[in-house]
Design an enzyme around this catalytic site. Structure first.
Site, PDB file in Angstrom:
ATOM      1  N   ASP A  87      -4.304  -5.460  -7.086  1.00  0.00           N
ATOM      2  CA  ASP A  87      -3.461  -4.221  -6.658  1.00  0.00           C
ATOM      3  C   ASP A  87      -2.416  -4.050  -7.987  1.00  0.00           C
ATOM      4  OD1 ASP A  87      -4.983  -3.959  -4.446  1.00  0.00           O
ATOM      5  OD2 ASP A  87      -3.187  -4.295  -3.106  1.00  0.00           O
ATOM      6  N   ASP A 122      -8.091   4.130   5.942  1.00  0.00           N
ATOM      7  CA  ASP A 122      -6.791   3.204   6.164  1.00  0.00           C
ATOM      8  C   ASP A 122      -6.548   3.750   7.560  1.00  0.00           C
ATOM      9  OD1 ASP A 122      -7.152   2.091   3.636  1.00  0.00           O
ATOM     10  OD2 ASP A 122      -5.590   3.557   2.862  1.00  0.00           O
TER      11      ASP A 122
END
Length: 245
Positions: free
Chosen positions: A8, A130
């Site tokens: 990330d 998500d």
């Protein structure tokens, strides 16, 4: 079942967030290319990159770092998400050598965009879903929609989407274990392969996903490999052993 290490990116550094909160980040490396090399050396067969800044900006921010990772490890398929909201952005990534572009927010706001992208770049598109309490979240998890994860996934069944990456926000970065049942429930409802994300905390999670009666294609591993709770080489070896049984 494929263990996939996550990198990330925030401010050109490798970080991990807790439940998607940008203000709750831990920096694990200021050299994401070297970090990618560590996971490649451990035996990973794919890399999962997220441009966190891009997810909030709505356009790529860490593109140079991503390009450097793809260039350094051309033998490893890369999947990238975060801020991909135009055909041109997807094209730039694919031209760089990125294998899969992951569409998240745009898939909720404009499902027809996924249709267009799959037509332009077949075999290169994934959808990131998500969810919080089963409902889809967008814009870097800042907003929760009124669309269910299963209903959204079903919209993409006949388009050629290569995988659904399903993240349980409540588990992400919290080291509480992956939500196996919710992930498997989604996988049982759609024909698209499902990749689990969020909360993978131990080899027990890898085993649970790999041996579930409903096939789960892969598992993205984040904080656990950075904190040392999971040895990625062991996870890759375990998944291969279980897959061969």
């Amino acid at each position: 079942m494929l263990p996939i290490p996550a990198i990330d990116l925030k401010d050109q550094q490798c970080v991990r967030l807790k439940q998607g909160r940008m203000e709750d980040s831990t920096v694990f490396s200021d050299d994401p290319v070297a970090m990618a090399g560590k996971w490649v050396d451990a035996g990973c067969e794919r890399l999962h990159l997220v441009d966190l800044d891009g997810a909030f900006a709505g356009e790529p921010v860490n593109g140079e770092v991503i390009a450097n990772i793809v260039k350094a490890y051309p033998q490893i398929p890369v999947q990238i998400g975060g801020g991909i909201r135009s055909i041109d952005t997807a094209k730039r990534y694919i031209d760089l050598g990125v294998k899969y572009v992951i569409i998240g927010t745009k898939a909720v706001e404009s499902p027809e965009f996924v249709t267009e992208l799959c037509a332009a770049y077949p075999q290169h598109v994934m959808v990131g879903i998500d969810a919080k309490n089963g409902m889809v979240a967008t814009d870097g998890w800042a907003n929760v929609s009124n669309v269910s994860a299963i209903d959204l996934a079903k919209q993409f069944e006949n388009l050629g989407v290569q995988a659904i990456i399903y993240t349980d926000i409540a588990r992400d970065g919290m080291m509480q274990g992956v939500n196996v049942e919710q992930t498997a429930n989604l996988a049982s409802k759609v024909r698209i392969p499902v990749i689990a994300s969020g909360g993978v905390a131990s080899l027990a999670d890898i085993k649970a996903l790999a041996t579930h009666p409903t096939p789960i294609y892969g598992a993205i591993i984040g904080r656990a490999i950075y904190d040392g709770a999971i040895d990625l080489a062991e996870a890759c070896a375990l998944a291969k052993t279980l897959g061969a049984q």
